[in-house]
Design a protein around this motif. Structure first.
Motif, PDB file in Angstrom:
ATOM      1  N   GLU A   1      10.215   1.142   0.256  1.00 27.16           N
ATOM      2  CA  GLU A   1       9.751  -0.115   0.836  1.00 27.16           C
ATOM      3  C   GLU A   1       9.065  -0.978  -0.238  1.00 27.16           C
TER       4      GLU A   1
ATOM      5  N   HIS B   1       6.957  16.638   5.238  1.00 31.19           N
ATOM      6  CA  HIS B   1       7.080  15.387   5.999  1.00 31.19           C
ATOM      7  C   HIS B   1       6.170  14.296   5.423  1.00 31.19           C
ATOM      8  N   ALA B   2       5.085  14.721   4.777  1.00 32.42           N
ATOM      9  CA  ALA B   2       4.210  13.735   4.122  1.00 32.42           C
ATOM     10  C   ALA B   2       4.908  13.147   2.893  1.00 32.42           C
TER      11      ALA B   2
ATOM     12  N   ARG C   1       9.774  -4.764  -1.709  1.00 28.65           N
ATOM     13  CA  ARG C   1       8.770  -5.833  -1.689  1.00 28.65           C
ATOM     14  C   ARG C   1       8.498  -6.369  -3.092  1.00 28.65           C
TER      15      ARG C   1
ATOM     16  N   LYS D   1       8.081  12.838   2.531  1.00 26.44           N
ATOM     17  CA  LYS D   1       9.146  11.936   3.028  1.00 26.44           C
ATOM     18  C   LYS D   1       8.555  10.572   3.396  1.00 26.44           C
ATOM     19  N   TYR D   2       7.392  10.605   4.025  1.00 23.88           N
ATOM     20  CA  TYR D   2       6.703   9.360   4.394  1.00 23.88           C
ATOM     21  C   TYR D   2       6.385   8.569   3.128  1.00 23.88           C
TER      22      TYR D   2
ATOM     23  N   GLY E   1       9.491   7.030   1.704  1.00 29.57           N
ATOM     24  CA  GLY E   1       9.825   5.829   2.469  1.00 29.57           C
ATOM     25  C   GLY E   1       8.999   4.639   2.003  1.00 29.57           C
ATOM     26  N   GLN E   2       7.755   4.908   1.678  1.00 26.12           N
ATOM     27  CA  GLN E   2       6.872   3.824   1.230  1.00 26.12           C
ATOM     28  C   GLN E   2       7.264   3.326  -0.161  1.00 26.12           C
TER      29      GLN E   2
ATOM     30  N   ILE F   1       0.820  -1.206   0.000  1.00 27.80           N
ATOM     31  CA  ILE F   1       0.000   0.000   0.000  1.00 27.80           C
ATOM     32  C   ILE F   1       0.857   1.259   0.000  1.00 27.80           C
ATOM     33  N   PHE F   2       0.274   2.293  -0.586  1.00 26.80           N
ATOM     34  CA  PHE F   2       0.832   3.634  -0.514  1.00 26.80           C
ATOM     35  C   PHE F   2      -0.198   4.471   0.196  1.00 26.80           C
ATOM     36  N   ASP F   3       0.194   4.979   1.333  1.00 32.62           N
ATOM     37  CA  ASP F   3      -0.737   5.780   2.110  1.00 32.62           C
ATOM     38  C   ASP F   3      -0.341   7.244   1.950  1.00 32.62           C
ATOM     39  N   LEU F   4      -1.159   8.000   1.245  1.00 30.36           N
ATOM     40  CA  LEU F   4      -0.847   9.412   1.009  1.00 30.36           C
ATOM     41  C   LEU F   4      -1.745  10.278   1.877  1.00 30.36           C
TER      42      LEU F   4
END
Lengths: 259, 377, 416
Positions: free
Chosen positions: C164, C153-154, C168, C156-157, C160-161, C139-142
């Motif tokens: 990741e 910061h969003a 995977r 950057k999160y 990171g996804q 999943i990608f949570d935006l």
């Protein structure tokens, strides 16, 4: 010995009396519901037909919407259990019960012993209940009991697709304005209500024998529609409106014997 | 026993009159109150800033003004919150509101709130759903920092690391004591009936958590000291966001059905996760989100909601599960078909009821609860 | 290659879609990895990995448009899915079990690829799919943007996804093919470049509708949308939109409108929300019969995902900053810009029973846009795929009232 079951619905009252050998002595129904003298009327009528008096009744169980406020019973049990009990007695091998009442629609699953295994009831919406047919009958300007005959004359399939009774009402009115035959609208209404209740039935899982109870089960066209929707034959319980009352009477006998 | 009754009465008094209780809390403590919308929010930071968090889980209010913003198919709990923001119920006691977008409805409510409720500071947050990866922990840290700055502005005070540590300890103690309480219900299922159990837990939302924890510890101790009650009714777990109105809980009591355990957002989901011991307070707060399990509001790759319910049924010795589905709550409605099949496969009876907070009558629900109890017989 | 007769963009689109579905079915048959993805997910990673992807939303729309949705919906509701849930999801859950559709079949997925920028609903929907099919869930949570712009910061999160997800995807591919499969960063750059080019071409084509009269009948937009959903990362997609753009430009240069000669574009409107797929014909005719042309919608921008090549955080911001995921203020400003740029007379708001995320801001959005632009608006109740939640009668009545407002406003303008 005599055992009385009273089913007090929102718009009708029913009573049944049985003896200690589960022989059904009488079943009566009146279209007067809770909050009126309906329950007293049906009880008196039942007693009269059997030819006994109130004090000869050994045990009374009340069920239905008005069971809690009814003070003359020895015990109250829900209509779900009572319908289950009544059907298990009348139709051996029954596993699924579909009951369409005035306010509620319910689907009950019985296990092999005839006990209630699980059940589902409609949520707030009126689209899958007898109320929906009442609204349709009103728009078609006919009696509720005439809907079945009317629907049988239907020649063209129309769809009342809306999930909401209010929406469906305006849809039907516009259909009629466009010249759609009343019979087709009646059949459309049957399709609509049965598809909603069939959805409930699928959620709980359908196992034959499938039995229909409740006043709506007397509407033959609805029963045929329901069979088509769920893909199983349906047995209409004998005198479907009073099955709950009969179940209550059977519980009365059972409870009395346990004591 | 007298001890137990009087302690319960205190909690009941608080929980039955949220508006009054919040007003009294404000008056007695002289502290500012911050309203916390449903689900996980940084209560510790509010507490560390010398203010008190107060729960906002809907309530009985007439839905009128919010129809200007919301269609009919909106969750009744969130709609009630919105209504009480618009009709200025909250403004009487709250000095600010925190909300986070845990679902599509909350995303919109937050935006509408900015337009409709302009006389109270709003702190809008987001909690990550991809919550276990390192980037999510960092993200939460940044969100906490932002929220902290806004809360400091309301409080007129800077929050130190020591303040945060102290607040964290208060909350860990509160959560531990709450976990203990829900387990103790089994010992006194009559005294701690469905309604009482609910009110004792609910009171935490309108008290200083430190004071609440002390009182709850006293109640827990009294229960432990008392003899166990004999109970012949049925024991069920409840699943959902929350179970209200009170009349609905009374329907359990009337039918001798004890709520032996819960999987509710309003209750156990809030306190069942124990914090980790290492890291900064922000990190520990973030790890509680990362470590949460079977919570419909938090993405769960393994989807263990059903497994968790089955485990709970065994652990609590429950006879069945009552699903109180908050009508129009997407996260709950997506979980139900999956765990329903798992529970059925495990031969666990399930009663499904769609509920709304502003229900005119609970008659049909009484019938269902009674019928469910009858089927469990 | 032989010189072929030049195909129309519509024929090219049909071929593109047929090829999209066929190649996914073939890939599955050949034992290759197939993913199910949400409609505005970072397909760049999958395209780089050479993984075939299909989009359940796109299939659900096709099933809806071909009036086949009810049986899938019934199946899902029979399992306990609430009638109040997204109808795309209810169609897809039905398909996932019945596995056969007259409209359009898709292969079953080996893993799930979901992005929350379009809603939280897809997170829950795809979580269920992964559970039922027992397959991995990426999943990608935006984070929803409560601020006007995407915060650092969003991004950057999100970055990171993405990192990741790449790991995977490598693991999933390696396991599936039994040999080490690595993510090719050079290819990634090329894919990003193509994706930007295709997005831009899509945007350029839809912008030709700014001409008066508009050479584009907006209901065509709903058709071409299938292309941008499924082929944003491909050259073939680019070619379709290029051909489409050229056709529209030629029509505009000739002064041609959206319909046949003689059918005048009296009013220009935009459509807010997803189409009513089971009633495309009714909703289209209700407007066209009154000379109302739907010129554009919020769709063109939603797939205009543009960023600097190689800039992962920029890419994250582009995915996060789409209309659905933006705050009210931002949404109002966007639609206001559309109203001005496309010289619109009005807006049709679809209060879509399936889409709480768009619905619960819609009333306020409608008010603010009316106030800012003065255009006429109308809101009607419907659903993207559930045929039971729409009434043609009611729709036509609303559109008629809308027409009267449009005419009044025009009259007022004429009089000054």
């Amino acid at each position: 010995m005599y055992f009385l079951g009273v089913d007090i619905g929102s718009s009708s009252s029913k009573a049944a009396i049985i003896d200690e050998n589960k022989n059904i002595l009488v079943r009566v129904a009146r279209n007067i519901g809770t909050g009126t003298n309906g329950p007293t009327l049906v009880i008196n009528q039942a007693l009269e037909e059997v030819g006994i008096t109130r004090d000869q009744i050994n045990f009374t169980v009340a069920t239905g919407y008005g069971r809690v406020t009814f003070t003359q019973a020895d015990k109250q049990i829900t209509e779900i259990s009572c319908h289950g009990k009544g059907v298990a007695h009348l139709v051996p091998g029954a596993h699924t019960i579909i009951d369409i009442g005035g306010q509620d629609a319910k689907v009950i699953r019985l296990n092999d012993k005839g006990n209630v295994d699980n059940f589902l009831m409609n949520e707030k919406c009126a689209a899958g209940t007898g109320r929906f047919l009442e609204v349709m009958a009103r728009i078609l300007n006919c009696g509720l009991e005439d809907l079945s005959g009317l629907a049988k004359e239907s020649t063209e399939e129309i769809e009342i697709s809306n999930t909401c009774t209010v929406f469906a009402e305006s849809e039907v009115i516009s259909q009629l304005a466009q010249g759609t035959a009343k019979a087709d609208v009646a059949q459309g209404a049957n399709n609509s209500i049965t598809s909603r209740v069939a959805g409930l039935a699928r959620r709980i899982g359908i196992t034959p024998v499938v039995v229909m109870t409740g006043g709506v089960a007397k509407n033959d066209a609805v029963v045929r529609c329901m069979e088509k929707q769920i893909g199983y034959d349906i047995t209409v319980a004998p005198d479907p409106q009073t099955v709950g009352a009969l179940g209550a009477a059977l519980f009365a006998l059972e409870t009395f014997n346990k004591k | 026993m007298a001890d137990i009754k009087s302690l319960i009465a205190e909690f009941e008094k608080v929980a039955l009159n949220p508006a009054k209780s919040a007003a009294e809390l404000k008056k007695e403590t002289g502290k500012k109150l911050i309203g916390m919308f449903p689900y996980h929010l940084p209560e510790e930071i509010v507490y560390a800033a010398g203010m008190l968090p107060v729960g906002m889980w809907g309530g009985q209010t007439e839905i009128k003004l919010s129809n200007k913003y919301l269609q009919s198919f909106c969750c009744s709990m969130i709609k009630a919150n919105f209504e009480m923001g618009m009709n200025k119920t909250y403004q009487k006691v709250l000095d600010g509101v925190v909300m986070a977008a845990y679902c599509d409805t909350l995303k919109c409510i937050c935006e509408d709130w900015k337009v409709a409720v302009t006389d109270m500071p709003l702190i809008a947050m987001y909690y990550p759903q991809n919550r276990k990866i390192a980037a999510a922990i960092d993200y939460m840290g940044a969100e906490f920092k932002k929220a902290q700055e806004q809360l400091e502005a309301i409080a007129g005070k800077k929050v130190t690391e020591a303040d945060l540590e102290a607040a964290w300890e208060v909350y860990e103690a509160y959560r531990a004591e709450s976990r203990k309480f829900v387990k103790l219900v089994a010992k006194m299922p009559k005294t701690l009936n469905a309604t009482v159990r609910h009110l004792v837990i609910k009171a935490a939302w309108f008290m200083d958590k430190k004071v609440y924890t002390e009182k709850l510890a006293a109640l827990n101790a009294a229960i432990e000291a008392a003899p166990a009650e004999e109970f012949n009714g049925k024991k069920v777990l409840v699943e959902g966001i929350m179970v209200e109105p009170i009349a609905l809980l009374d329907a359990f009591v009337e039918n001798d059905v004890c709520i032996i355990g819960d999987d509710l957002s309003h209750q156990s989901r809030m306190f069942r996760i124990e914090g980790r011991k290492e890291g900064t307070v922000y990190e520990k707060m973030a790890y509680r989100i990362a470590d949460a399990y079977a919570d419909p509001l938090l993405l769960d790759e393994k989807k263990e909601h059903g497994k968790e319910l089955i485990d709970m049924v065994k652990e609590y010795g429950a006879d069945g599960v009552v699903v109180c589905a908050m009508k129009f709550c997407d996260p709950e409605e997506y979980d139900y078909p999956i765990f329903k099949e798992e529970l059925e496969a495990a031969n666990i009876p399930v009663l499904y009821m769609e509920i709304e907070q502003q229900m005119e009558s609970v008659g049909q629900y009484k019938t269902r609860i009674q019928a469910f109890a009858e089927t469990l017989a | 290659m032989e010189q072929k007769e030049k195909l129309s963009s519509k024929q090219m689109l049909n071929d593109l879609m047929a090829d999209h579905y066929q190649s996914a079915l073939d890939a599955k048959a050949d034992g290759k990895l197939v993913a199910w993805a949400t409609s505005i997910a970072p397909q760049e990673l999958l395209t780089t990995m050479g993984i075939n992807v299909v989009y359940p939303e796109n299939q659900a729309a096709a099933i809806g448009a071909r009036k086949e949705a009810q049986k899938f919906i019934d199946h899902s509701e029979g399992r306990g899915y609430s009638v109040d849930l997204c109808s795309y999801a209810r169609v897809n859950f039905g398909y996932q079990q019945l596995k056969k559709s007259e409209s359009q079949d898709i292969p079953m997925p080996d893993f799930i690829y979901s992005c929350s920028n379009i809603c939280h609903t897809v997170l829950k929907w795809y979580e269920n799919l992964a559970k039922e099919l027992n397959i991995p869930l990426i999943i990608f949570d935006l984070p929803f943007n409560h601020t006007y712009d995407v915060q650092d910061h969003a991004a950057k999160y999100m970055k990171g996804q993405i990192e990741e997800a790449i790991k995977r995807l490598e693991t999933i591919s390696t396991k599936h093919y039994g040999k080490k499969v690595e993510f090719d960063h050079d290819k990634f750059k090329a894919v990003m470049e193509q994706s930007n080019a295709t997005s831009q071409m899509w945007k350029d084509a839809t912008m030709v509708a700014k001409a008066k009269p508009s050479p584009l009948n907006g209901f065509d937009l709903f058709n071409y949308m299938a292309g941008i959903v499924t082929n944003r990362g491909t050259k073939a997609g680019y070619e379709v939109f290029k051909a489409w753009k050229e056709e529209l430009e030629a029509k505009a240069a000739a002064g041609l409108g959206p319909w046949k000669p003689g059918e005048e574009e009296k009013f220009r409107v935009m459509w807010d929300g997803i189409a009513c797929w089971p009633y495309l014909g009714s909703t289209y005719k209700g407007l066209k019969n009154n000379g109302i042309n739907m010129v554009t919608s919020t769709y063109p921008d939603s797939w205009t995902i543009l960023y600097d090549n190689g800039d992962i955080e920029g890419m994250a911001k582009a995915y996060s900053g789409i209309y659905c995921n933006s705050n009210l203020q931002n949404g109002v400003d966007r639609i206001t810009r559309i109203v001005n740029e496309y010289s619109l007379d009005g807006i049709v708001f679809h209060s879509n029973r399936s889409c709480k995320l768009l619905d619960f801001r819609q009333f306020e959005q409608q008010r603010q846009i009316e106030e800012k632009t003065g255009v006429a608006t109308v809101l009607f109740d419907g659903d993207q795929t559930d045929p039971r939640a729409f009434s043609t009668e009611q729709y036509n009545t609303r559109i008629q009232a809308f027409l009267e407002t449009l005419e009044n406003k025009k009259e007022e303008r004429r009089k000054g």
